[in-house]
Design a protein around this motif. Structure first.
Motif, PDB file in Angstrom:
ATOM      1  N   TYR A  24      16.744  44.596 -79.062  1.00 12.11           N
ATOM      2  CA  TYR A  24      17.327  45.012 -80.337  1.00 12.11           C
ATOM      3  C   TYR A  24      17.790  46.468 -80.315  1.00 12.11           C
ATOM      4  O   TYR A  24      18.776  46.832 -80.949  1.00 12.11           O
ATOM      5  CB  TYR A  24      16.289  44.860 -81.460  1.00 12.11           C
ATOM      6  N   ARG A  25      17.050  47.303 -79.592  1.00 12.00           N
ATOM      7  CA  ARG A  25      17.292  48.735 -79.627  1.00 12.00           C
ATOM      8  C   ARG A  25      18.581  49.148 -78.929  1.00 12.00           C
ATOM      9  O   ARG A  25      19.001  50.300 -79.031  1.00 12.00           O
ATOM     10  CB  ARG A  25      16.106  49.478 -79.011  1.00 12.00           C
ATOM     11  N   VAL A  78      16.678  47.848 -85.521  1.00 10.64           N
ATOM     12  CA  VAL A  78      15.219  47.905 -85.532  1.00 10.64           C
ATOM     13  C   VAL A  78      14.626  46.507 -85.599  1.00 10.64           C
ATOM     14  O   VAL A  78      15.243  45.574 -86.110  1.00 10.64           O
ATOM     15  CB  VAL A  78      14.684  48.738 -86.718  1.00 10.64           C
ATOM     16  N   PHE A  79      13.403  46.396 -85.101  1.00 12.11           N
ATOM     17  CA  PHE A  79      12.659  45.151 -85.224  1.00 12.11           C
ATOM     18  C   PHE A  79      11.984  45.165 -86.594  1.00 12.11           C
ATOM     19  O   PHE A  79      11.026  45.878 -86.813  1.00 12.11           O
ATOM     20  CB  PHE A  79      11.600  45.048 -84.117  1.00 12.11           C
ATOM     21  N   GLY A  80      12.480  44.400 -87.515  1.00  9.34           N
ATOM     22  CA  GLY A  80      11.969  44.402 -88.877  1.00  9.34           C
ATOM     23  C   GLY A  80      13.064  44.386 -89.916  1.00  9.34           C
ATOM     24  O   GLY A  80      12.802  44.173 -91.100  1.00  9.34           O
ATOM     25  N   GLY A  81      14.307  44.575 -89.481  1.00 10.41           N
ATOM     26  CA  GLY A  81      15.432  44.484 -90.400  1.00 10.41           C
ATOM     27  C   GLY A  81      15.873  43.047 -90.577  1.00 10.41           C
ATOM     28  O   GLY A  81      15.884  42.268 -89.624  1.00 10.41           O
ATOM     29  N   ARG A  82      16.263  42.691 -91.795  1.00  9.98           N
ATOM     30  CA  ARG A  82      16.661  41.309 -92.067  1.00  9.98           C
ATOM     31  C   ARG A  82      17.887  40.909 -91.256  1.00  9.98           C
ATOM     32  O   ARG A  82      18.021  39.763 -90.832  1.00  9.98           O
ATOM     33  CB  ARG A  82      16.924  41.132 -93.565  1.00  9.98           C
ATOM     34  N   GLY A  83      18.788  41.829 -91.014  1.00  7.86           N
ATOM     35  CA  GLY A  83      19.993  41.507 -90.253  1.00  7.86           C
ATOM     36  C   GLY A  83      19.875  41.789 -88.773  1.00  7.86           C
ATOM     37  O   GLY A  83      20.826  41.557 -88.019  1.00  7.86           O
ATOM     38  N   ASP A  99      24.499  39.012 -77.948  1.00  5.14           N
ATOM     39  CA  ASP A  99      23.929  38.213 -76.864  1.00  5.14           C
ATOM     40  C   ASP A  99      24.637  36.871 -76.714  1.00  5.14           C
ATOM     41  O   ASP A  99      24.700  36.321 -75.616  1.00  5.14           O
ATOM     42  CB  ASP A  99      22.440  38.002 -77.114  1.00  5.14           C
ATOM     43  N   SER A 100      25.155  36.335 -77.813  1.00  3.41           N
ATOM     44  CA  SER A 100      25.873  35.068 -77.702  1.00  3.41           C
ATOM     45  C   SER A 100      27.096  35.208 -76.803  1.00  3.41           C
ATOM     46  O   SER A 100      27.468  34.275 -76.094  1.00  3.41           O
ATOM     47  CB  SER A 100      26.297  34.576 -79.090  1.00  3.41           C
TER      48      SER A 100
END
Length: 607
Positions: A216-217, A244-249, A258-259
């Motif tokens: 994510y970072r 961030v790990f914790g954001g809804r989006g 990544d797709s």
């Protein structure tokens, strides 16, 4: 009953083919004078930080069929992502500046971990330099926590974007970030079955797994959103410049990028693989390896190709996160491609049961849990469906109770229906050996053999007056009046009840020492067929599924439910209407018996 997803090899890549370009910063945000004053006055705090070689990445995607999506992702890698936040309609509800930071944790281990993470982020320039204890206008600061990683004892830094009534996640509509489908164990299982169907069991397979480091970072956020990502450590404020790990989006931002990486891997490099967030995995014939120079080691060929692709676009990874072997732990489950099994380790099995039991015990006094606690438990149970796919009805009443609720800390009443569902789940998990056989998925109704003692075939129907079951191979017919006092009087309920009743008839045959192993059921009601293939229904219909599943688990009965046209379902239709003479004309050998639908499927309390 087909409870697995179709083999997808790269499920998340469908997002890059079907989705619109990612959103830009809304005009009212870009034109806000206070926001722009803060950005200009402190411009050194804000910048897009990411390692990706965008030019190379975009070149590899030159033949991708969804170029508007490709261009939007590449542009936002340069400028920073906007996480689908909608603030114009809520601007009066949110303060201009909001500080929700909390004091440092009291546990020394956690406090030291946060300091170490801050230093690492500063070194990578994903955090700005510290700018003191106070926020500038238009800034938001959310709490940070050190939490254990999933299936690990290690800690992860999480920014709590859901904290307080002015949380960042509350600005992001849930419907904006839906659509991400992850490859799980069922998808891997079906592809292993497909391979075995073609190649047999003569060749030994190895599994491989590769993870991106700090996935994510690597995604930069727009400076307009960085304003709201202030992180406070030991009383000093820092701008967090990245996803961030914790954001809804956050997950959808990562998956959008990544797709496209997965598309390159699948289409250009022909790497058959699966993806679960940043967890990439696949299987290969033993001995099919290639040397990977940076790690001075041999890896399965497809794994080596994927690592080289990541190097080509400068996507970071670490040697310790690249694994392969005859058995491998994938998203918390131990998979053996040669025994064709997936196992939940006993420690994990015990932890799962204890989590559900603690949820039930804790609620015995207040009878309430917060929405966050409901969501955490449903997520944990959903993960277990990779190995317990038949237990999906356990969440029907929980989802209904959470529906429409948005306040994460408001209490939700734990009613009798939810308690019963969770107890049902614990009962079956507790009695399970934690082993799931992929082979149980490897058949369809067309595979049944009429003269096999282990196979059976049924057609079912319901009308406005009754229910009919017909077993053509055995020339057996059953009819029943519609039961009274049902949760609903829709025809869909009785059509689903007919399917459940056919499963129960097979159970009764065990008293005559006939142990059916596979049962195919045909119904002309598409809703009922869908219910049994997805195992997801609203609460009034849920007892039908749990009643059927109890029998399937107890008898180790494999069931497939499929659709049949009404004109091909005449005998069960005649039975459901009480037209027994017509049924005898259509099948002169038929024996017709009366039956009563299973009581627990009507919502009655189970013994």
């Amino acid at each position: 009953m087909d409870n697995s997803s179709k083999p997808s090899i790269c499920t998340a890549s469908s997002i890059s083919l079907t989705h619109d370009p990612l959103p830009d910063v809304p005009p009212h945000v870009q034109n806000d004078p206070i926001i722009n004053d803060t950005l200009h006055a402190h411009s050194s705090l804000f910048k897009a930080v990411m390692p990706i070689n965008i030019d190379r990445f975009q070149y590899l995607l030159r033949e991708h069929p969804n170029q508007p999506f490709v261009l939007s992702v590449c542009r936002l890698l340069r400028e920073g992502f906007w996480p689908w936040a909608v603030t114009d309609s809520n601007v009066s509800q949110y303060p201009l500046t909001w500080d929700a930071a909390r004091p440092p944790p009291t546990l020394l281990e956690e406090a030291q971990f946060l300091r170490e993470q801050r230093d690492e982020e500063l070194e990578k320039e994903r955090f700005s330099e510290g700018f003191g204890p106070d926020l500038f206008p238009a800034m938001y600061s959310m709490p940070i926590h050190a939490v254990p990683k999933l299936h690990s004892d290690k800690l992860r830094l999480v920014t709590n974007h859901s904290a307080t009534q002015y949380s960042l996640n509350s600005m992001i509509p849930r419907e904006s970030i839906r659509g991400v489908i992850l490859d799980g164990i069922p998808a891997l299982g079906e592809c292993l079955l497909h391979y075995r169907c073609i190649h047999g069991n003569s060749k030994s397979l190895v599994l491989w797994k590769s993870d991106v480091s700090q996935a994510y970072r690597h995604m930069p956020m727009s400076p307009y959103w960085q304003l709201k990502q202030v992180t406070t450590v030991d009383g000093i404020c820092y701008i967090d410049r990245c996803n961030v790990f914790g954001g809804r989006g956050s997950m959808r931002i990562w998956t959008a990028f990544d797709s496209l990486v997965l598309w390159i891997a699948l289409v250009l490099l022909h790497i058959d693989q699966f993806n679960y967030v940043d967890d990439n995995f696949g299987f290969e014939e033993e001995g099919c390896v290639e040397f990977y120079q940076p790690y001075n080691a041999y890896f399965p060929s497809n794994q080596t190709k994927l690592l080289r692709l990541w190097d080509d676009i400068n996507l970071p990874h670490k040697c310790r996160k690249q694994e392969y072997g005859h058995t491998l732990t994938i998203i918390g489950f131990q998979v053996d491609p040669n025994l064709m099994t997936v196992t939940l380790p006993s420690k994990s099995l015990t932890k799962l049961i204890r989590s559900v039991e603690d949820f039930l015990v804790t609620s015995t006094t207040s009878r309430r849990h917060t929405l966050t606690e409901f969501q955490q438990l449903t997520g944990y149970i959903n993960w277990s469906f990779n190995i317990f796919p038949l237990l999906k009805p356990a969440l029907s009443n929980m989802y209904a109770k959470m529906s429409g609720k948005t306040h994460r800390h408001a209490g939700i009443y734990l009613n009798r229906a939810i308690t019963s569902d969770l107890q049902w789940f614990v009962h079956h998990v507790h009695n399970s050996d934690g082993i799931h056989l992929f082979q149980t998925l490897a058949w369809s109704p067309s595979d049944l053999i009429e003269d096999s003692h282990r196979d059976e075939f049924a057609l079912v129907d319901a009308s406005g007056s009754g229910i009919g079951l017909y077993f053509p191979w055995s020339h057996l017919g059953f009819w029943s009046e519609l039961p009274c006092h049902t949760p609903t009087s829709t025809i869909y309920f009785f059509e689903a009840l007919a399917i459940c009743a056919a499963i129960h008839r097979i159970h009764f045959w065990r008293t005559a020492s006939r142990f059916v192993q596979r049962l195919a059921i045909l119904s002309d009601n598409t809703n009922a067929v869908h219910a049994f293939n997805t195992l997801k229904v609203t609460p009034p219909y849920n007892p039908i599924l749990t009643s059927a599943i109890d029998i399937m688990i107890e008898d180790r009965l494999q069931v497939r439910v499929d659709h049949i046209n009404g004109e091909d379902n005449q005998i069960s239709d005649a039975l459901s209407r009480g037209h027994l003479h017509k049924a005898r004309l259509l099948d002169p050998k038929i024996t017709i018996l009366h039956f009563r639908p299973p009581r627990d499927a009507l919502g009655a309390v189970k013994k």
